[in-house]
Each structure stands twice: as C-alpha cells, then as structure tokens.
Scaffold this motif. Structure first.
Motif, PDB file in Angstrom:
ATOM      1  N   ARG A 179      -2.085  -3.472  -6.422  1.00 25.60           N
ATOM      2  CA  ARG A 179      -1.380  -2.972  -5.232  1.00 25.60           C
ATOM      3  C   ARG A 179      -1.464  -3.947  -4.057  1.00 25.60           C
ATOM      4  N   GLY A 200      -7.043  -1.780  -9.994  1.00 29.98           N
ATOM      5  CA  GLY A 200      -5.992  -0.991  -9.355  1.00 29.98           C
ATOM      6  C   GLY A 200      -5.655  -1.495  -7.960  1.00 29.98           C
ATOM      7  N   ARG A 246      -7.734   5.471  -9.299  1.00 26.55           N
ATOM      8  CA  ARG A 246      -6.283   5.383  -9.118  1.00 26.55           C
ATOM      9  C   ARG A 246      -5.832   6.177  -7.895  1.00 26.55           C
ATOM     10  N   ALA A 286      -6.779   4.166  -4.767  1.00 25.57           N
ATOM     11  CA  ALA A 286      -5.951   2.958  -4.683  1.00 25.57           C
ATOM     12  C   ALA A 286      -4.547   3.301  -4.210  1.00 25.57           C
ATOM     13  N   ASP A 287      -3.974   4.371  -4.736  1.00 20.55           N
ATOM     14  CA  ASP A 287      -2.641   4.805  -4.304  1.00 20.55           C
ATOM     15  C   ASP A 287      -2.631   5.159  -2.818  1.00 20.55           C
ATOM     16  N   ALA A 324      -2.854   2.151  -0.529  1.00 19.15           N
ATOM     17  CA  ALA A 324      -1.618   1.377  -0.520  1.00 19.15           C
ATOM     18  C   ALA A 324      -0.560   1.987   0.399  1.00 19.15           C
ATOM     19  N   GLN A 325      -0.728   3.267   0.729  1.00 21.22           N
ATOM     20  CA  GLN A 325       0.278   3.980   1.522  1.00 21.22           C
ATOM     21  C   GLN A 325      -0.170   4.218   2.964  1.00 21.22           C
TER      22      GLN A 325
END
Length: 405
Positions: A22, A18, A321, A324-325, A328-329
């Motif tokens: 990204r 994941g 997940r 990881a999200d 990434a932000q």
C-alpha cells in the motif's frame, strides 16, 4: 507515515508486506538474531490463505505444504464420529494447508527481505518498551550485543507474541490463563494416515486428545510423510509446561499407550517422533483496549487464544490487513489505531471465548457426553450428522470463515 513493527513473526511480516503493498513505509524489528526453520506444523485455514494469497504468497506455500481433503473426528476408542470436506474440496476459493511453521515463516521472511529491502528488516532487536510524544512513538530495543537503541516512528505496532513486552507495559497485571492443560507437539516420519490428506482429531482433553495431520509429502523418497501431532491432557493441579522446550515423548505416552486402532498405532507415532516440544495450553482474557495513542497491539500480543481450530494466525493476519487498509485511507494515525481496535477487538474476543468453550473438538466432547465416554455401536444412535455439522458450522461462523452460499 512511518510504522515500526515490533516483532517479525507471521503476523508482523504479514503486516509489513501489506503496508509495503500500500506504499506505507515500515521497518520490522525481530528479537531473534538468526532466522531458522524451527518448530512443528501449522494449519492454514481458507481465510488464512485468503490473506496470504492477497500478499502473493499462496503458490509458494502450496508448493511446500499439503492440501487437506477432510477433517475427521474419532473418540478415544478409535471410533468414527464425524467428517467433512475442507478448503477447496468444500467449496472455498482457497485451500486448507498443513505446513511446517518454519517453512511458512521462511517464505514470509524472504518475501519481506526482497520487497522491503534488508535495511528494513532488523533481527536481534528485542523490544523492551515503547514511549510516545504527541507526534511520535519511540521504541527502545535491547540488541543481542547488549546495547540498547531507540527508534522513532509515527506509530508502533506490537506483534511480539503471547509474552508481549508492550502488552505487559500497558497492562502490568496481565497474566496468562492456565486451566491445567499441557500439550506436547512432535513430528514423525510415517506412512500416510487415512487419505494422506486428513486432519484428524481423536479424544478430548479430559481423557487425552490428539490432533494429527501431514505437513510434508514423500519426505524420505519412499512415500512416507512428515506427520505433525499434538497431544493434550487436562489434569487438576498440573504444573504448567515450559515454553517451546524440548520434550520427552514418554511424558505424554502414558495417556495414549492403549490407543492402538486398525488405522493407526498412536503410541508408535509418538515414540517414533523426530523431535518433541512441550507447551502449556494458555490464552489471556480479552483486554478493554489495544490502542493507546500512537501504540497498538496485534496478533497474539492483542488476543492470544487456545491453539484450537487453527485460528491464531488467521485472526492475526486479518488484524494486519485491517490496519493496513485503514492506514492507507487515513492521515490521522491515532484515530486510525482506535478505529482498528474497534473493528477487531470484539471479533477476536469472541474467538478467544469460543476456543475455550466450544472449539471444533466440541464434536467429540458431545459424543463422549452422550455415550458416557464408552464405546458405542454407531454414532447415529447418539446424535445425527446434521447436528454435528451444526456444531462445526457454528465455530466457522464465529471464527469468520463460514462458507457463504
């Protein structure tokens, strides 16, 4: 940002894949030196496969697993209680699969090697502790040759399982919770049972429980399947089984020797097993926090739960997940680890508690209670199918895979 992933099991590899997708740099450090296809079966529920599909792995998994058609419940006398369609057959976008755990791990490991590169996947690295400064997390590893090595990263994520060294470092008094339930798991070459795509639960833990499902089709070229089975029994004062130790099928046969039904000879299934492993049925109480500065926990290191309802891998991959999200932000890793904890800790604590008190096999426990643990004429004389369906739906809601209309 660089992430050190401590543990290369299902959750650690899922997290690595994941992060790579990204564009986040990471390295995986796995204690086992030689990756082999070991173990027995695992069931991948629709929400597990949703996560694996997002990682681009579902076609490979479907090619080597068996798509479940139904989940069926029986009492210890072999009497039918309840069944329901599963996965795509129930309207989900993704299937429910029975698969060999070693096959699943191998597919994920090979994908991580191919995508991240072999220089990013380290085996034979057992994490013994993690320290940190204001800018970095520093993981210390014991290598298989006896050497130690330190690795520095922006954050360290412990995916090192139920016996996590990092969790033990953060919570020195942490202990597994054992309530006297021991399990044995085996695989047997056997003709298809019921539909050949049935996930079967029989009995309950106080008098003996079996979970049975196929994981490989036509394993011998003669139409037989490789059948995964798990037996469980709760005994007052029982000594806790060892971890993943080769087991003797005769040790568990005693509780199931009379389980000979028109549709299955359970003693024969057990004694014909190719291999048997013993495990204790354990979990841990929910922690007050997972994230400490630049270090956090994930998967079984964060929320080990009873292996009921096939939810351990699902919750761990959702952890992966989610983090990881968030990474990434964000440009603040410490705040991100706190946000991840606040999202996932309460949700997984509910699953841990529900697996203890009202797991899917609560359907059988309820029928046993109403029948006085005796044979009955027809289940509808005791409880309606709608009431049993509500028990099943309640678990799905808690575990996060209720089918939305």
């Amino acid at each position: 940002m660089k992430v050190a992933i401590l543990g290369g099991g299902i959750v650690g590899l899922g997290f690595a894949l994941g992060l790579h997708a990204r564009g986040i740099d990471c390295e995986v450090f796995e204690a086992v030196a030689d990756i082999k296809e070991i173990g027995v079966g695992i069931t991948l529920l629709p929400h597990t496969n949703k996560e694996l599909a997002a990682l681009g792995l579902l076609p490979q998994l479907e090619a080597v697993g068996i798509e479940n058609l139904e989940s069926v419940f029986y009492n210890r006398f072999g009497q039918y209680i309840y069944k329901e369609l599963r996965g795509r057959h129930a309207g989900y976008a993704t299937p429910e699969l029975g698969i060999h755990r070693g096959k699943l791990h191998r597919i994920m490991f090979d994908a991580a090697m191919a995508r991240l590169g072999a220089d990013r996947i380290h085996t034979g690295y057992r994490c013994i502790r993690v320290d940190q400064t204001e800018q970095h997390a520093i993981a210390t590893f014991q290598l298989t040759n006896g050497d130690t090595r330190q690795v520095q990263a922006d954050i360290a994520v412990a995916c090192d399982g139920v016996n996590s060294a990092v969790r033990k470092q953060l919570f020195p008094d942490d202990k597994v919770c054992f309530a006297g339930i021991n399990t044995w798991r085996g695989v047997t070459v056997h003709k298809p049972i019921l539909t050949g795509k049935s996930y079967i639960r029989i009995g309950s833990i106080d008098t003996g429980k079996m979970v049975i499902y196929p994981i490989v089709d036509n394993v011998d070229g003669k139409g037989n399947q490789l059948i995964n089975w798990t037996s469980e029994i709760r005994l007052e004062g029982a000594r806790m089984n060892d971890w993943n130790k080769p087991g003797n099928p005769a040790d568990t046969l005693e509780y199931f020797k009379d389980w000979k039904f028109p549709w299955l000879d359970v003693p024969n299934l057990i004694m014909s097993s190719e291999r048997v492993f013993e495990y204790p049925m354990v979990d841990k109480d929910a922690l007050p926090q997972w994230s400490f500065g630049r270090v956090t926990l994930m998967g079984d290191a964060a929320h080990p739960m009873y292996p009921r309802g096939s939810n351990g891998s699902a919750q761990g991959l959702i952890d992966a997940r989610t983090l990881a999200d968030l990474l990434a932000q964000s440009t603040d890793p410490v705040a991100t680890l706190k946000a991840y904890q606040d999202l996932r800790l309460p949700a997984t604590a509910k699953v841990v508690e529900t697996n203890r008190t009202q797991p899917p096999d609560f359907i059988i426990m309820k029928a046993d209670e109403l029948s006085g643990d005796k044979p009955f004429n027809h289940i509808d004389d005791l409880i309606s199918q709608d009431e049993l369906r509500k028990i099943s739906d309640h678990y799905k809601e808690i575990a996060g895979f209720a089918l939305k209309s």
